[in-house]
Motif scaffolding. Structure first.
Motif, short mmCIF file in Angstrom:
data_model
loop_
_atom_site.label_atom_id
_atom_site.label_comp_id
_atom_site.label_asym_id
_atom_site.label_seq_id
_atom_site.Cartn_x
_atom_site.Cartn_y
_atom_site.Cartn_z
N ILE A 28 3.44 47.77 24.87
CA ILE A 28 2.52 46.64 24.87
C ILE A 28 1.63 46.80 23.64
CG2 ILE A 28 2.55 46.22 27.35
CD1 ILE A 28 -0.16 47.59 27.56
N CYS A 29 1.24 45.67 23.07
CA CYS A 29 0.37 45.68 21.90
C CYS A 29 -0.88 44.88 22.22
CB CYS A 29 1.08 45.09 20.69
SG CYS A 29 0.01 45.07 19.22
N CYS A 31 -3.23 44.06 19.85
CA CYS A 31 -3.85 43.44 18.67
C CYS A 31 -4.12 41.96 18.93
CB CYS A 31 -2.99 43.64 17.43
SG CYS A 31 -1.61 42.48 17.25
N ARG A 32 -5.04 41.41 18.21
CA ARG A 32 -5.44 40.01 18.42
C ARG A 32 -4.30 39.05 18.13
NH1 ARG A 32 -6.93 36.46 21.35
NH2 ARG A 32 -8.26 34.79 20.59
N MET A 33 -3.46 39.35 17.13
CA MET A 33 -2.35 38.45 16.83
C MET A 33 -1.36 38.40 18.00
SD MET A 33 -1.51 38.69 12.77
CE MET A 33 -1.67 40.44 12.52
N CYS A 34 -1.10 39.53 18.64
CA CYS A 34 -0.21 39.54 19.81
C CYS A 34 -0.86 38.81 21.00
CB CYS A 34 0.18 40.96 20.20
SG CYS A 34 1.51 41.64 19.18
N GLN A 35 -2.16 39.00 21.17
CA GLN A 35 -2.85 38.28 22.24
C GLN A 35 -2.69 36.78 22.05
OE1 GLN A 35 -6.95 39.56 22.14
NE2 GLN A 35 -6.48 41.61 22.89
N PHE A 41 -3.42 38.82 27.46
CA PHE A 41 -4.27 39.98 27.18
C PHE A 41 -3.61 40.94 26.22
CE2 PHE A 41 -4.79 39.15 31.91
CZ PHE A 41 -5.64 38.09 31.70
N PHE A 42 -2.28 40.93 26.15
CA PHE A 42 -1.49 41.77 25.25
C PHE A 42 -0.07 41.22 25.21
CE2 PHE A 42 -1.95 43.93 29.41
CZ PHE A 42 -0.65 43.83 29.88
N SER A 43 0.74 41.75 24.30
CA SER A 43 2.16 41.40 24.29
C SER A 43 2.94 42.55 24.90
CB SER A 43 2.65 41.15 22.86
OG SER A 43 2.63 42.37 22.12
N SER A 112 -8.03 47.82 20.11
CA SER A 112 -8.28 46.38 20.09
C SER A 112 -8.17 45.73 21.47
CB SER A 112 -7.28 45.69 19.16
OG SER A 112 -7.44 46.15 17.84
N ARG A 113 -7.94 46.52 22.49
CA ARG A 113 -7.76 45.96 23.84
C ARG A 113 -9.04 45.29 24.31
NH1 ARG A 113 -9.30 50.94 24.25
NH2 ARG A 113 -10.48 51.75 26.01
N LEU A 114 -8.87 44.32 25.19
CA LEU A 114 -10.02 43.71 25.85
C LEU A 114 -10.65 44.77 26.75
CD1 LEU A 114 -8.35 40.32 26.69
CD2 LEU A 114 -10.25 40.69 25.11
#
Length: 158
Positions: A28-29, A31-35, A41-43, A112-114
């Protein structure tokens, strides 16, 4: 030894894939671009084997999200499908027909996680039986979790 073949695709069925060979490590990633790509919340992604990915119906449309990253999605229904980078192609875990064995093994861009993502599964479970009875009456127009010979390019409609 038998070669592993897996399939999947978007929710409307306009884009389907087949993968032959061993998948890479699921992740899972955060980063903001994946979000943003996943609207979540993640990819959740897994690496496709080099030369093992075949588009069996249609192909993704790509958005170049940075200098060396392209993100693929279905242009009809918007399903996120790929993360293409110089090292290869990763496929959205949720797009696979069979996903049970693709649990993420690593988190990427953890910083970078929430802040609340660590506790989301500690929240109460919605247990209203009327809600779940209503859910069972829904008629899905999404493509089934298996290959089909024929499917409308924009999914089923009444």
């Amino acid at each position: 030894m038998t070669e592993v073949t897996r399939s999947g695709g978007c929710q409307c069925g306009a884009v389907r894939f087949r993968i032959r060979g061993q998948l890479g490590r699921p992740s899972i990633c955060h980063c903001r671009m994946c979000q943003k790509q996943f609207g979540s919340f993640f990819s959740a992604l897994v690496t496709a084997p080099a030369d093992g990915l075949e588009w069996s119906r249609g192909e993704p449309t790509y958005f170049q999200s940075s200098v060396n990253i392209e993100r693929g999605f279905c242009k009809n229904c918007g399903t996120p499908l790929t993360y293409r980078h110089p090292g290869g192609v990763e496929i959205a875990i949720g797009a696979f027909d069979e996903r049970d064995d693709l649990a993420p093994q690593i988190q990427v861009n953890h910083a970078s996680r929430l802040p609340w993502v660590e506790t989301i599964f500690q929240q109460p479970v919605h247990q209203d039986p009327d809600f779940y009875a209503q859910q069972e009456r829904i008629i899905s127009f999404q493509h089934p979790d298996h290959d089909t010979n024929v499917w409308p390019s924009e999914g089923l409609k009444i």
